[in-house]
Motif scaffolding. Structure first.
Motif, PDB file in Angstrom:
ATOM      1  N   GLU A 130      45.409 -14.467   1.860  1.00  0.00           N
ATOM      2  CA  GLU A 130      45.258 -14.236   3.358  1.00  0.00           C
ATOM      3  C   GLU A 130      44.834 -15.609   3.977  1.00  0.00           C
ATOM      4  OE1 GLU A 130      41.476 -12.048   1.647  1.00  0.00           O
ATOM      5  OE2 GLU A 130      43.569 -12.267   1.154  1.00  0.00           O
ATOM      6  N   TYR A 131      44.275 -16.602   3.200  1.00  0.00           N
ATOM      7  CA  TYR A 131      43.825 -17.670   3.802  1.00  0.00           C
ATOM      8  C   TYR A 131      44.633 -18.769   4.024  1.00  0.00           C
ATOM      9  CZ  TYR A 131      39.205 -16.074   4.462  1.00  0.00           C
ATOM     10  OH  TYR A 131      37.893 -15.503   5.152  1.00  0.00           O
ATOM     11  N   ARG A 132      45.994 -18.679   3.007  1.00  0.00           N
ATOM     12  CA  ARG A 132      46.977 -19.719   2.898  1.00  0.00           C
ATOM     13  C   ARG A 132      47.100 -20.353   4.340  1.00  0.00           C
ATOM     14  NH1 ARG A 132      50.326 -21.026  -1.307  1.00  0.00           N
ATOM     15  NH2 ARG A 132      52.078 -22.502  -0.768  1.00  0.00           N
ATOM     16  N   GLU A 133      47.761 -19.629   5.060  1.00  0.00           N
ATOM     17  CA  GLU A 133      48.371 -19.735   6.330  1.00  0.00           C
ATOM     18  C   GLU A 133      47.425 -20.229   7.189  1.00  0.00           C
ATOM     19  OE1 GLU A 133      51.043 -18.373  10.265  1.00  0.00           O
ATOM     20  OE2 GLU A 133      51.238 -17.338   8.109  1.00  0.00           O
ATOM     21  N   PRO A 134      46.182 -19.598   7.412  1.00  0.00           N
ATOM     22  CA  PRO A 134      45.294 -20.291   8.444  1.00  0.00           C
ATOM     23  C   PRO A 134      44.575 -21.523   7.694  1.00  0.00           C
ATOM     24  CG  PRO A 134      44.834 -17.847   7.861  1.00  0.00           C
ATOM     25  CD  PRO A 134      45.781 -18.091   7.099  1.00  0.00           C
ATOM     26  N   VAL A 135      44.574 -21.991   6.605  1.00  0.00           N
ATOM     27  CA  VAL A 135      44.133 -23.048   6.119  1.00  0.00           C
ATOM     28  C   VAL A 135      45.143 -24.069   6.285  1.00  0.00           C
ATOM     29  CG1 VAL A 135      43.846 -24.552   4.144  1.00  0.00           C
ATOM     30  CG2 VAL A 135      42.761 -22.331   4.417  1.00  0.00           C
ATOM     31  N   GLN A 136      46.372 -23.920   6.277  1.00  0.00           N
ATOM     32  CA  GLN A 136      47.301 -24.906   6.578  1.00  0.00           C
ATOM     33  C   GLN A 136      47.464 -25.155   8.170  1.00  0.00           C
ATOM     34  OE1 GLN A 136      50.476 -22.678   4.743  1.00  0.00           O
ATOM     35  NE2 GLN A 136      50.644 -24.046   3.067  1.00  0.00           N
ATOM     36  N   ARG A 137      47.282 -23.938   8.814  1.00  0.00           N
ATOM     37  CA  ARG A 137      47.273 -24.276  10.469  1.00  0.00           C
ATOM     38  C   ARG A 137      45.989 -25.247  10.732  1.00  0.00           C
ATOM     39  NH1 ARG A 137      50.900 -21.505  13.106  1.00  0.00           N
ATOM     40  NH2 ARG A 137      51.772 -19.677  11.999  1.00  0.00           N
ATOM     41  N   TYR A 138      44.797 -24.681  10.254  1.00  0.00           N
ATOM     42  CA  TYR A 138      43.711 -25.633  10.662  1.00  0.00           C
ATOM     43  C   TYR A 138      43.861 -27.077   9.958  1.00  0.00           C
ATOM     44  CZ  TYR A 138      38.568 -27.180  10.701  1.00  0.00           C
ATOM     45  OH  TYR A 138      37.737 -27.813  10.635  1.00  0.00           O
ATOM     46  N   PHE A 139      44.438 -27.096   8.781  1.00  0.00           N
ATOM     47  CA  PHE A 139      44.649 -28.566   8.599  1.00  0.00           C
ATOM     48  C   PHE A 139      45.248 -29.456   9.594  1.00  0.00           C
ATOM     49  CE2 PHE A 139      46.799 -32.210   6.488  1.00  0.00           C
ATOM     50  CZ  PHE A 139      46.035 -32.812   5.951  1.00  0.00           C
ATOM     51  N   ALA A 140      46.417 -28.685   9.803  1.00  0.00           N
ATOM     52  CA  ALA A 140      47.799 -29.478  10.954  1.00  0.00           C
ATOM     53  C   ALA A 140      46.949 -29.710  12.206  1.00  0.00           C
ATOM     54  CB  ALA A 140      48.817 -28.217  10.998  1.00  0.00           C
ATOM     55  N   ALA A 141      46.092 -28.849  12.536  1.00  0.00           N
ATOM     56  CA  ALA A 141      45.479 -29.143  14.049  1.00  0.00           C
ATOM     57  C   ALA A 141      44.097 -30.212  13.999  1.00  0.00           C
ATOM     58  CB  ALA A 141      45.026 -27.752  14.558  1.00  0.00           C
ATOM     59  N   THR A 142      43.668 -30.288  12.551  1.00  0.00           N
ATOM     60  CA  THR A 142      42.519 -31.151  12.588  1.00  0.00           C
ATOM     61  C   THR A 142      42.788 -32.496  11.827  1.00  0.00           C
ATOM     62  OG1 THR A 142      41.519 -29.011  12.263  1.00  0.00           O
ATOM     63  CG2 THR A 142      40.009 -30.877  11.741  1.00  0.00           C
ATOM     64  N   TYR A 143      43.547 -32.261  10.926  1.00  0.00           N
ATOM     65  CA  TYR A 143      43.798 -33.612  10.143  1.00  0.00           C
ATOM     66  C   TYR A 143      45.163 -34.259  10.329  1.00  0.00           C
ATOM     67  CZ  TYR A 143      39.655 -32.032   7.745  1.00  0.00           C
ATOM     68  OH  TYR A 143      38.305 -31.715   7.458  1.00  0.00           O
ATOM     69  N   GLY A 144      45.773 -35.296   9.599  1.00  0.00           N
ATOM     70  CA  GLY A 144      46.844 -35.965   9.968  1.00  0.00           C
ATOM     71  C   GLY A 144      47.804 -36.060   8.633  1.00  0.00           C
ATOM     72  N   ALA A 145      48.965 -36.454   8.872  1.00  0.00           N
ATOM     73  CA  ALA A 145      50.128 -36.676   7.981  1.00  0.00           C
ATOM     74  C   ALA A 145      49.362 -37.719   6.842  1.00  0.00           C
ATOM     75  CB  ALA A 145      51.198 -37.149   8.588  1.00  0.00           C
ATOM     76  N   GLU A 146      48.814 -38.578   6.931  1.00  0.00           N
ATOM     77  CA  GLU A 146      48.404 -39.507   6.003  1.00  0.00           C
ATOM     78  C   GLU A 146      47.414 -38.782   4.868  1.00  0.00           C
ATOM     79  OE1 GLU A 146      45.481 -43.263   6.125  1.00  0.00           O
ATOM     80  OE2 GLU A 146      47.087 -43.392   7.282  1.00  0.00           O
ATOM     81  N   GLU A 204      55.303 -29.053   2.312  1.00  0.00           N
ATOM     82  CA  GLU A 204      56.416 -28.908   3.344  1.00  0.00           C
ATOM     83  C   GLU A 204      55.998 -27.778   4.232  1.00  0.00           C
ATOM     84  OE1 GLU A 204      59.060 -30.791   3.607  1.00  0.00           O
ATOM     85  OE2 GLU A 204      58.911 -31.758   1.861  1.00  0.00           O
ATOM     86  N   GLU A 205      55.217 -26.917   3.773  1.00  0.00           N
ATOM     87  CA  GLU A 205      54.611 -25.962   4.877  1.00  0.00           C
ATOM     88  C   GLU A 205      53.838 -26.628   5.664  1.00  0.00           C
ATOM     89  OE1 GLU A 205      53.217 -22.966   1.882  1.00  0.00           O
ATOM     90  OE2 GLU A 205      55.177 -22.074   1.497  1.00  0.00           O
ATOM     91  N   THR A 206      52.845 -27.227   5.145  1.00  0.00           N
ATOM     92  CA  THR A 206      51.828 -27.920   5.810  1.00  0.00           C
ATOM     93  C   THR A 206      52.368 -28.771   7.027  1.00  0.00           C
ATOM     94  OG1 THR A 206      50.090 -27.560   4.290  1.00  0.00           O
ATOM     95  CG2 THR A 206      49.636 -28.875   5.937  1.00  0.00           C
ATOM     96  N   ARG A 207      53.367 -29.500   6.424  1.00  0.00           N
ATOM     97  CA  ARG A 207      53.843 -30.604   7.116  1.00  0.00           C
ATOM     98  C   ARG A 207      54.845 -29.904   8.342  1.00  0.00           C
ATOM     99  NH1 ARG A 207      53.742 -35.970   8.460  1.00  0.00           N
ATOM    100  NH2 ARG A 207      55.679 -36.578   8.944  1.00  0.00           N
ATOM    101  N   ALA A 208      55.456 -28.911   8.016  1.00  0.00           N
ATOM    102  CA  ALA A 208      56.127 -28.449   9.380  1.00  0.00           C
ATOM    103  C   ALA A 208      55.176 -27.838  10.279  1.00  0.00           C
ATOM    104  CB  ALA A 208      56.931 -26.988   8.848  1.00  0.00           C
ATOM    105  N   MET A 209      53.959 -27.530   9.801  1.00  0.00           N
ATOM    106  CA  MET A 209      53.014 -27.056  11.059  1.00  0.00           C
ATOM    107  C   MET A 209      52.416 -28.190  11.592  1.00  0.00           C
ATOM    108  SD  MET A 209      50.611 -24.076   8.845  1.00  0.00           S
ATOM    109  CE  MET A 209      51.473 -22.555   8.320  1.00  0.00           C
ATOM    110  N   ILE A 210      52.193 -29.317  10.902  1.00  0.00           N
ATOM    111  CA  ILE A 210      51.928 -30.609  11.645  1.00  0.00           C
ATOM    112  C   ILE A 210      52.836 -30.881  12.890  1.00  0.00           C
ATOM    113  CG2 ILE A 210      51.454 -32.983  11.247  1.00  0.00           C
ATOM    114  CD1 ILE A 210      50.093 -32.533   8.851  1.00  0.00           C
ATOM    115  N   GLN A 211      53.984 -31.038  12.516  1.00  0.00           N
ATOM    116  CA  GLN A 211      54.936 -31.253  13.453  1.00  0.00           C
ATOM    117  C   GLN A 211      55.082 -30.196  14.619  1.00  0.00           C
ATOM    118  OE1 GLN A 211      58.313 -31.351  10.771  1.00  0.00           O
ATOM    119  NE2 GLN A 211      58.041 -33.463  10.392  1.00  0.00           N
ATOM    120  N   ALA A 212      54.612 -29.042  14.454  1.00  0.00           N
ATOM    121  CA  ALA A 212      54.476 -27.925  15.489  1.00  0.00           C
ATOM    122  C   ALA A 212      53.294 -28.330  16.472  1.00  0.00           C
ATOM    123  CB  ALA A 212      54.749 -26.555  14.784  1.00  0.00           C
ATOM    124  N   VAL A 213      52.304 -28.887  15.821  1.00  0.00           N
ATOM    125  CA  VAL A 213      51.296 -29.203  16.442  1.00  0.00           C
ATOM    126  C   VAL A 213      51.187 -30.471  17.323  1.00  0.00           C
ATOM    127  CG1 VAL A 213      48.730 -29.481  16.260  1.00  0.00           C
ATOM    128  CG2 VAL A 213      49.945 -27.909  14.997  1.00  0.00           C
TER     129      VAL A 213
END
Length: 95
Positions: A35-51, A68-77
């Motif tokens: 249940e933490y998978r998506e929240p963790v990925q979203r938090y990373f996307a909003a807080t950190y960068g692609a590098e 790929e899942e996290t990269r898609a979230m970064i692109q959305a953010v």
């Protein structure tokens, strides 16, 4: 299911930044609760960068699917980050 911010933040750093945990059980790590998978990925996307995401993949801390899942979230953010910097000049100066 309820998730807690402090666990989400800790899991994020443990997986992407330090490599001391994984999303799933592998490499001798227990993995995090699903249940933490998506929240963790979203938090990373909003807080950190692609590098940092690239580094986590190169180090084997995340697999290609997780990348790929996290990269898609970064692109959305990213547009949201740019919009908020334009409407809030203090974000540009760090003040």
């Amino acid at each position: 299911m309820i998730t807690h911010d402090f666990l989400r933040n800790t899991y994020c750093r443990s997986i992407y930044v330090y490599g001391t945990d994984r999303f799933t059980k592998r490499d001798g790590f227990k993995g995090i609760r699903e249940e933490y998978r998506e929240p963790v990925q979203r938090y990373f996307a909003a807080t950190y960068g692609a590098e940092l995401l690239e580094e986590a993949l190169e180090n084997g801390w995340i697999n290609r699917q997780e990348y790929e899942e996290t990269r898609a979230m970064i692109q959305a953010v990213v547009p949201t980050r740019e919009d908020s910097a334009q409407t809030n000049p203090e974000h540009q100066t760090g003040r």
